[in-house]
Design an enzyme around this catalytic site. Structure first.
Site, PDB file in Angstrom:
ATOM      1  N   CYS A 162     -65.536   7.853 -63.379  1.00 15.77           N
ATOM      2  CA  CYS A 162     -64.069   7.782 -63.461  1.00 15.77           C
ATOM      3  C   CYS A 162     -63.580   6.639 -64.341  1.00 15.77           C
ATOM      4  CB  CYS A 162     -63.488   7.654 -62.052  1.00 15.77           C
ATOM      5  SG  CYS A 162     -64.082   8.945 -60.944  1.00 15.77           S
ATOM      6  N   HIS A 302     -56.128   1.967 -60.709  1.00 16.16           N
ATOM      7  CA  HIS A 302     -56.981   3.149 -60.550  1.00 16.16           C
ATOM      8  C   HIS A 302     -56.370   4.051 -59.476  1.00 16.16           C
ATOM      9  CE1 HIS A 302     -60.577   5.415 -61.151  1.00 16.16           C
ATOM     10  NE2 HIS A 302     -61.037   5.225 -59.931  1.00 16.16           N
ATOM     11  N   GLU A 313     -59.108  -1.991 -53.867  1.00 20.82           N
ATOM     12  CA  GLU A 313     -58.401  -2.337 -55.103  1.00 20.82           C
ATOM     13  C   GLU A 313     -57.192  -3.213 -54.807  1.00 20.82           C
ATOM     14  OE1 GLU A 313     -56.997   0.974 -57.445  1.00 20.82           O
ATOM     15  OE2 GLU A 313     -56.639  -0.309 -59.195  1.00 20.82           O
ATOM     16  N   LYS A 331     -51.866   8.826 -60.536  1.00 18.44           N
ATOM     17  CA  LYS A 331     -52.623   9.864 -59.827  1.00 18.44           C
ATOM     18  C   LYS A 331     -51.818  10.482 -58.689  1.00 18.44           C
ATOM     19  CE  LYS A 331     -57.200   8.052 -61.009  1.00 18.44           C
ATOM     20  NZ  LYS A 331     -56.776   6.841 -61.731  1.00 18.44           N
ATOM     21  N   HIS A 336     -56.557  13.279 -59.926  1.00 17.36           N
ATOM     22  CA  HIS A 336     -57.645  12.498 -60.512  1.00 17.36           C
ATOM     23  C   HIS A 336     -58.423  13.363 -61.502  1.00 17.36           C
ATOM     24  CE1 HIS A 336     -60.563   9.567 -61.184  1.00 17.36           C
ATOM     25  NE2 HIS A 336     -61.003   9.320 -59.967  1.00 17.36           N
ATOM     26  N   PHE A 395     -67.954   6.014 -59.885  1.00 15.80           N
ATOM     27  CA  PHE A 395     -69.144   6.125 -59.048  1.00 15.80           C
ATOM     28  C   PHE A 395     -70.295   5.386 -59.732  1.00 15.80           C
ATOM     29  CE2 PHE A 395     -68.042  10.399 -56.766  1.00 15.80           C
ATOM     30  CZ  PHE A 395     -67.171   9.706 -55.940  1.00 15.80           C
TER      31      PHE A 395
END
Length: 407
Positions: A162, A302, A313, A331, A336, A395
Site C-alpha cells: 500500500c 494513510h 498512525e 479513503k 483503499h 504490508f
C-alpha cells in the site's frame, strides 16, 4: 526550494470519485463515500467496493489497447495521458530517452486471474488466454505506459504494497536528482476489487463488513471503523527538475522536496504498535527536505479505516507533531486502492497546497478513543499551507512518506 527538489508540473487521476483530476477533486470535496454494491463481487461475504464505475477503457483507449491489457493498466494509461497533457508536454517532440516512468502496483488487478482460474477449474486449459501473463504482470503497468507515451528512459514498477505509489514518486524524484532523466512520469495504479482479492482480504479480517451501508463503510479514524473498502484507481504526477521546467515555461503546481522510507521489521500485516517504523519514515522525509516539524501544515494520512492501523498512525502523528496539523484521509470517500493509494494521496496533497484547502474525511462522525488529531470532516477547510506530508504504510512493514512544498 533546494536544487534537489522536483517540480510537479502535471497531475492525472482516475478514481471512484471521478474520471480525471478535477472530477476527482470535486467528488472528494463533497465529503461523501463512493462505496456501492459491486456486481463483480456478488455472492461473496463482502459484496461491495469503491469502483471507478464511469471509467470505460475501451472508449478512452480503443479496443486494441484494452484487449491487450488489464483494467489496472487502462487506469494508469488514462491518468498518465492526462498528467502529460496537464504539463503541456508533447510526446511527439520530447527527448524520449530522457523521460522515466516509475509506477507503483501492489495487486495488479486480479480480474484477469478470476477469469483464468475459472477456466482452469472447469478443465478448459485451451481457453486460458495466451496474453494472460502480459495483461497482468505488475511491471507491465510501467511498460505499457512507457510504450504509450514513448518515454524511453528508466522504466520501473515499485511494489511496496500500500506504499507502492508513494515509493514510486520518491524513486522518481531520486532519478531526477541523480540526473538519470529530465522528466519522470510517476504514480500508481491498482484494480483491487477482484473476487479473489475480496475473498482473501475478507479472510484476513481487513475489510469492512458493513453490507447495510456500503457508502458509509470506509470510516478512517472513526470510533465505529471496522476495516477498509477495496477500491480501484490510478494517479500520475509529472515531475521535472525545477530549472528544466522553468526553462520550458511550464506551470509548476508544487514541489516534491523530501522522501523517507523505512521498515517496521515487526509483522507481516500488523504495524509496529509503537509506530516506530512509520515515525522513522516521517522524520527521514523531513530530514531529506531539510524541514522542521513546525513547517508541516497538513497531513494527508494513510487512514485505512482499520482499527489497528488508524490507532497506531494517530499515535505516531501525535508523537511526531505534538500538535498535529489538520489531517485528512481520502479513503473515507474512495476506499483503499492499494498500490495506487499513495499516488492518489500525493496528487491530492499537491492540489490542497495549490488551493489552500484541506479535503474532508468522509464518514467520520466521532473520533476513535485516544485519537488526538485535528481530522477535517464533512466539508473542505480553507487553511494556509506552505508544506504538507503524505504518508503510506504497506504490508510487510514497508513505510514511505513524501514531503511537498507549495509552488
Amino acid at each position: 526550494m533546494s536544487a534537489s527538489d522536483a517540480a510537479v508540473t502535471g497531475i492525472g487521476m482516475v478514481t471512484p470519485a471521478g474520471l480525471g483530476r478535477e472530477a476527482t477533486w470535486d467528488g472528494l470535496c463533497e465529503g461523501v463515500g463512493f462505496g456501492a454494491r459491486d456486481p463483480w463481487l456478488a455472492g461473496l461475504p463482502v459484496d461491495f467496493s469503491c469502483g471507478a464505475h464511469d471509467f470505460d477503457g475501451g472508449a478512452l483507449l480503443g479496443k486494441r489497447i484494452t484487449w491487450r491489457n488489464d483494467r489496472f493498466i487502462h487506469l494508469a494509461m488514462v491518468a498518465a495521458r492526462e498528467a502529460v497533457a496537464d504539463a503541456a508536454l508533447d510526446t511527439d517532440t520530447w527527448d524520449g530517452p530522457r523521460v522515466a516512468v516509475v509506477l507503483g502496483c501492489a495487486s495488479n488487478g486480479g480480474d484477469r486471474w478470476d477469469v483464468e482460474y475459472r477456466n482452469l477449474a472447469e478443465g478448459r486449459v485451451e481457453a486460458i488466454s495466451p496474453t494472460a501473463l502480459l495483461r497482468s504482470l505488475p511491471n507491465m503497468v510501467a511498460g505499457e505506459v512507457s510504450t504509450d507515451l514513448q518515454a524511453l528512459g528508466p522504466c520501473l514498477t515499485t511494489s511496496t504494497a500500500c506504499a507502492a505509489g508513494t515509493t514510486a514518486i520518491g524513486t522518481a524524484r531520486d532519478l531526477l536528482r541523480i540526473g538519470a532523466c529530465d522528466i519522470a512520469i510517476a504514480g500508481g495504479a491498482d484494480c483491487a476489487r477482484s473476487t479473489m482479492g475480496s475473498a482473501a482480504f475478507y479472510r484476513m479480517g481487513a475489510l469492512s463488513e458493513n453490507r447495510q451501508d456500503p457508502a458509509g463503510a470506509s470510516r478512517p479514524f472513526d470510533a465505529d471503523r471496522d476495516g477498509f473498502v477495496l477500491s480501484e484507481a490510478a494517479a500520475v504526477l509529472v515531475l521535472e527538475r525545477p530549472e528544466y521546467a522553468r526553462a520550458r515555461g511550464a506551470r509548476i503546481r508544487g514541489y516534491v522536496s523530501g522522501y523517507g522510507a523505512s521498515s517496521d521489521g515487526f509483522h507481516p500485516t500488523r504495524p509496529d504498535p509503537e509506530g516506530a517504523g512509520a515515525r522513522r519514515a516521517v522524520l527521514a522525509a523531513l530530514a531529506d527536505a531539510r524541514a522542521d516539524v513546525s513547517e508541516v501544515h497538513h497531513v494527508n494520512a494513510h487512514g485505512t479505516s482499520t482499527p489497528l492501523n488508524d490507532r497506531v498512525e494517530a499515535a505516531m502523528l501525535s508523537k511526531v507533531f505534538r500538535t498535529p496539523p489538520p489531517v485528512t484521509s481520502v479513503k473515507g470517500a474512495i476506499g483503499h486502492s492499494l498500490g495506487a493509494a499513495g499516488a492518489v494521496d500525493a496528487a491530492c496533497t499537491v492540489m490542497s497546497l495549490e488551493r489552500q484547502l484541506v479535503l474532508p474525511t468522509a464518514n467520520l462522525d466521532r473520533l476513535g478513543d485516544g485519537m488526538d488529531l485535528d481530522v477535517v470532516t464533512k466539508t473542505p477547510r480553507p487553511h494556509r499551507m506552505e508544506a504538507a506530508i503524505s504518508d503510506s504504510f504497506g504490508f510487510g512493514g514497508q513505510n514511505a512518506v513524501l514531503f511537498f512544498r507549495a509552488a
